[in-house]
Design a protein around this motif. Structure first.
Motif, PDB file in Angstrom:
ATOM      1  N   LYS A   6      51.857  65.543  23.656  1.00 26.29           N
ATOM      2  CA  LYS A   6      52.637  66.350  24.599  1.00 26.29           C
ATOM      3  C   LYS A   6      52.891  65.538  25.859  1.00 26.29           C
ATOM      4  O   LYS A   6      53.924  65.700  26.526  1.00 26.29           O
ATOM      5  CB  LYS A   6      51.887  67.642  24.939  1.00 26.29           C
ATOM      6  CG  LYS A   6      51.814  68.620  23.785  1.00 26.29           C
ATOM      7  CD  LYS A   6      51.053  69.872  24.180  1.00 26.29           C
ATOM      8  CE  LYS A   6      50.957  70.850  23.017  1.00 26.29           C
ATOM      9  NZ  LYS A   6      50.152  72.045  23.369  1.00 26.29           N
ATOM     10  N   VAL A   7      51.940  64.663  26.188  1.00 26.34           N
ATOM     11  CA  VAL A   7      52.099  63.679  27.250  1.00 26.34           C
ATOM     12  C   VAL A   7      52.003  62.307  26.599  1.00 26.34           C
ATOM     13  O   VAL A   7      51.054  62.030  25.866  1.00 26.34           O
ATOM     14  CB  VAL A   7      51.016  63.829  28.328  1.00 26.34           C
ATOM     15  CG1 VAL A   7      51.070  62.664  29.315  1.00 26.34           C
ATOM     16  CG2 VAL A   7      51.171  65.161  29.056  1.00 26.34           C
ATOM     17  N   LEU A   8      53.000  61.446  26.829  1.00 25.53           N
ATOM     18  CA  LEU A   8      52.978  60.087  26.294  1.00 25.53           C
ATOM     19  C   LEU A   8      52.292  59.158  27.292  1.00 25.53           C
ATOM     20  O   LEU A   8      52.364  59.370  28.502  1.00 25.53           O
ATOM     21  CB  LEU A   8      54.389  59.611  25.979  1.00 25.53           C
ATOM     22  CG  LEU A   8      55.081  60.382  24.855  1.00 25.53           C
ATOM     23  CD1 LEU A   8      56.502  59.885  24.642  1.00 25.53           C
ATOM     24  CD2 LEU A   8      54.286  60.287  23.553  1.00 25.53           C
ATOM     25  N   ALA A   9      51.629  58.131  26.746  1.00 23.16           N
ATOM     26  CA  ALA A   9      50.710  57.364  27.586  1.00 23.16           C
ATOM     27  C   ALA A   9      50.748  55.876  27.269  1.00 23.16           C
ATOM     28  O   ALA A   9      50.964  55.478  26.122  1.00 23.16           O
ATOM     29  CB  ALA A   9      49.280  57.887  27.401  1.00 23.16           C
ATOM     30  N   GLY A  10      50.512  55.075  28.291  1.00 21.21           N
ATOM     31  CA  GLY A  10      50.429  53.627  28.150  1.00 21.21           C
ATOM     32  C   GLY A  10      49.039  53.135  28.488  1.00 21.21           C
ATOM     33  O   GLY A  10      48.142  53.908  28.844  1.00 21.21           O
TER      34      GLY A  10
ATOM     35  N   ASN B  29      54.949  51.365  26.791  1.00 24.70           N
ATOM     36  CA  ASN B  29      54.981  52.796  26.448  1.00 24.70           C
ATOM     37  C   ASN B  29      55.007  53.658  27.710  1.00 24.70           C
ATOM     38  O   ASN B  29      54.214  54.573  27.882  1.00 24.70           O
ATOM     39  CB  ASN B  29      53.797  53.184  25.562  1.00 24.70           C
ATOM     40  CG  ASN B  29      54.116  54.414  24.719  1.00 24.70           C
ATOM     41  OD1 ASN B  29      55.184  54.497  24.122  1.00 24.70           O
ATOM     42  ND2 ASN B  29      53.197  55.352  24.652  1.00 24.70           N
ATOM     43  N   LEU B  30      55.976  53.340  28.568  1.00 30.79           N
ATOM     44  CA  LEU B  30      56.105  54.037  29.847  1.00 30.79           C
ATOM     45  C   LEU B  30      57.410  54.832  29.918  1.00 30.79           C
ATOM     46  O   LEU B  30      58.318  54.656  29.127  1.00 30.79           O
ATOM     47  CB  LEU B  30      56.074  53.032  31.002  1.00 30.79           C
ATOM     48  CG  LEU B  30      54.802  52.220  31.177  1.00 30.79           C
ATOM     49  CD1 LEU B  30      54.871  51.424  32.479  1.00 30.79           C
ATOM     50  CD2 LEU B  30      53.563  53.110  31.169  1.00 30.79           C
ATOM     51  N   GLY B  31      57.464  55.707  30.901  1.00 30.62           N
ATOM     52  CA  GLY B  31      58.650  56.497  31.181  1.00 30.62           C
ATOM     53  C   GLY B  31      58.396  57.358  32.392  1.00 30.62           C
ATOM     54  O   GLY B  31      57.279  57.392  32.935  1.00 30.62           O
TER      55      GLY B  31
ATOM     56  N   GLU C 203      61.528  45.168  22.205  1.00 28.23           N
ATOM     57  CA  GLU C 203      62.300  45.751  23.308  1.00 28.23           C
ATOM     58  C   GLU C 203      62.256  47.281  23.286  1.00 28.23           C
ATOM     59  O   GLU C 203      62.507  47.917  24.299  1.00 28.23           O
ATOM     60  CB  GLU C 203      63.755  45.271  23.247  1.00 28.23           C
ATOM     61  CG  GLU C 203      63.997  43.914  23.888  1.00 28.23           C
ATOM     62  CD  GLU C 203      63.819  43.958  25.404  1.00 28.23           C
ATOM     63  OE1 GLU C 203      64.708  44.462  26.098  1.00 28.23           O
ATOM     64  OE2 GLU C 203      62.772  43.498  25.889  1.00 28.23           O
ATOM     65  N   GLY C 204      61.932  47.854  22.130  1.00 23.19           N
ATOM     66  CA  GLY C 204      61.886  49.303  22.018  1.00 23.19           C
ATOM     67  C   GLY C 204      60.559  49.909  22.414  1.00 23.19           C
ATOM     68  O   GLY C 204      60.276  51.065  22.063  1.00 23.19           O
ATOM     69  N   THR C 205      59.745  49.173  23.155  1.00 19.69           N
ATOM     70  CA  THR C 205      58.417  49.655  23.539  1.00 19.69           C
ATOM     71  C   THR C 205      58.367  50.176  24.976  1.00 19.69           C
ATOM     72  O   THR C 205      57.287  50.514  25.462  1.00 19.69           O
ATOM     73  CB  THR C 205      57.366  48.549  23.370  1.00 19.69           C
ATOM     74  OG1 THR C 205      57.717  47.438  24.196  1.00 19.69           O
ATOM     75  CG2 THR C 205      57.293  48.080  21.916  1.00 19.69           C
ATOM     76  N   ARG C 206      59.499  50.212  25.645  1.00 18.39           N
ATOM     77  CA  ARG C 206      59.578  50.666  27.041  1.00 18.39           C
ATOM     78  C   ARG C 206      58.529  49.940  27.882  1.00 18.39           C
ATOM     79  O   ARG C 206      57.656  50.546  28.500  1.00 18.39           O
ATOM     80  CB  ARG C 206      59.392  52.176  27.101  1.00 18.39           C
ATOM     81  CG  ARG C 206      59.801  52.831  28.416  1.00 18.39           C
ATOM     82  CD  ARG C 206      61.311  52.975  28.572  1.00 18.39           C
ATOM     83  NE  ARG C 206      61.890  53.975  27.714  1.00 18.39           N
ATOM     84  CZ  ARG C 206      61.792  55.301  27.864  1.00 18.39           C
ATOM     85  NH1 ARG C 206      61.084  55.795  28.861  1.00 18.39           N
ATOM     86  NH2 ARG C 206      62.411  56.111  27.047  1.00 18.39           N
TER      87      ARG C 206
END
Length: 369
Positions: free
Chosen positions: A113-117, A155-157, A196-199
């Motif tokens: 539900k929350v994405l994390a790096g 894996n950020l945003g 490149e698709g890893t943010r």
């Protein structure tokens, strides 16, 4: 492996085929970030293995979590890396003695539900004497103020969270923060040849407030805490490499259908690679179970992670050579696998880092942190 773990891996494998496979070219060539897929993995329990049932997880352990990353990596190494970031952050939270930070974040990270790096590359290199520490902290009422710059965090945003450490005097504090915090700035990085698709972004901290409720390990507990997470952090990365190796072996098999007679003369044939791979997987599962129980040896963990990087490179090169000119086409999965395998060998801890740390342990005694 328990039946529930087998069911989990079966479900993830199905999700990979239906939701990830159609995106792989855009992830690799256009830098597409597969956010919806990562959230679906979380909804299917794909990150829950590193949390206990009481924390909102499944309690299946590190071996099952590595299996999930392997299933994703069979189709896309970049997405396996993003999934590793999510799983690693869940592992950090699970291991924290601070109930407040676990209760605040862990269940949502396990369910995606929350994405994390995981912004720990600088920390891991600093602790073995490779880099200076880039983030600095100072005490303030209720927590810490953190400043500095980290060049590569994945894996950020805008709504993501991640883990970091900051140096404070002669010690360190490890904590969770997020893009929405005052003083945090996310900046683009130079373009990579893959992943490149890893943010992956650069982070700037300008007196970012970190309350004690977001601290994973206070300075007094930091050394013991790092020891508690390090083996799991490293072993989880083998899941990325394992999936890439699976993909390479598949390409070698396909190439041998039409060219097996001449491919016989190449080094690193499929039988040799498979034998090395079976040995690696068995050792990884054993160490993962030991790390879940808090007893994995660091030296053997580092050696196994290094062996995974070396096998990944050998398998990718072999797949390219077995495929011949077809493997040199940009649209070829083999061409992508070569770049993904290179990443497994350079992502922290890189192969050179692993060999340094292995040497330090073999000739210099136990690692201090």
């Amino acid at each position: 492996m328990s039946q529930s773990a087998e069911t989990l891996l079966h479900n993830i494998a199905k999700l990979v085929k239906t939701d990830l496979k159609p995106l792989v070219e855009d992830i690799d060539r256009k830098g597409l970030y597969p956010e919806d897929f990562l959230r679906k993995v979380g909804a299917a329990g794909g990150f829950a293995a590193v949390g206990s049932p009481e924390e909102g997880g499944s309690g299946l352990g590190l071996a099952a979590q590595i299996g999930v990353l392997r299933e994703i990596g069979k189709e896309c190494g970049a997405t396996a890396f993003s999934a590793w970031c999510q799983a690693a952050c869940g592992w950090y939270l699970h291991q924290s003695a601070n109930a407040a930070v676990r209760e605040r974040y862990l269940a949502d990270v396990l369910s995606a539900k929350v994405l994390a790096g995981t912004g720990m590359s600088n920390t891991v290199k600093h602790l073995v004497g490779i880099e200076e520490h880039f983030l600095k902290a100072e005490k303030t009422d209720g927590g810490y103020l953190v400043s500095g710059v980290l060049p590569w965090v994945s894996n950020l945003g805008d709504s993501h969270i991640w883990a970091n450490t900051a140096q404070i005097g002669d010690g360190y504090v490890m904590f969770i923060t997020g893009a929405g915090r005052e003083g945090v700035t996310l900046n683009p990085c130079p373009e990579f040849c893959a992943l490149e698709g890893t943010r992956t972004l650069a982070l700037r901290f300008d007196k970012v407030f970190v309350p004690h409720e977001d601290v994973l390990a206070e300075p007094a507990a930091f050394a013991d805490y790092i020891r508690s997470i390090k083996a799991g952090f490293i072993l989880l990365q083998i899941g990325i490499g394992a999936g890439i190796i699976d993909g390479c072996l598949k390409e070698i098999e396909l190439a041998n259908v039409g060219s097996g007679e001449v491919n016989f003369y190449l080094d690193n044939g499929i039988d040799e690679l498979q034998e090395r791979y079976d040995t690696l997987l068995a050792k990884t599962v054993r160490l993962a179970d030991e790390a879940w129980a808090g007893s994995a040896g660091l030296l053997e963990t580092l050696q196994t992670r290094a062996a995974a990087a070396e096998l990944c490179l050998d398998a990718a090169q072999s797949a390219a050579l077995h495929s011949g000119a077809k493997g040199y086409l940009m649209k070829s999965p083999v061409q992508r696998r070569v770049r993904e395998a290179m990443f497994v060998a350079i992502v922290t801890p890189a192969l050179k880092h692993l060999r340094k740390e292995i040497s330090d342990l073999e000739f210099g005694g136990e690692y201090s942190i």
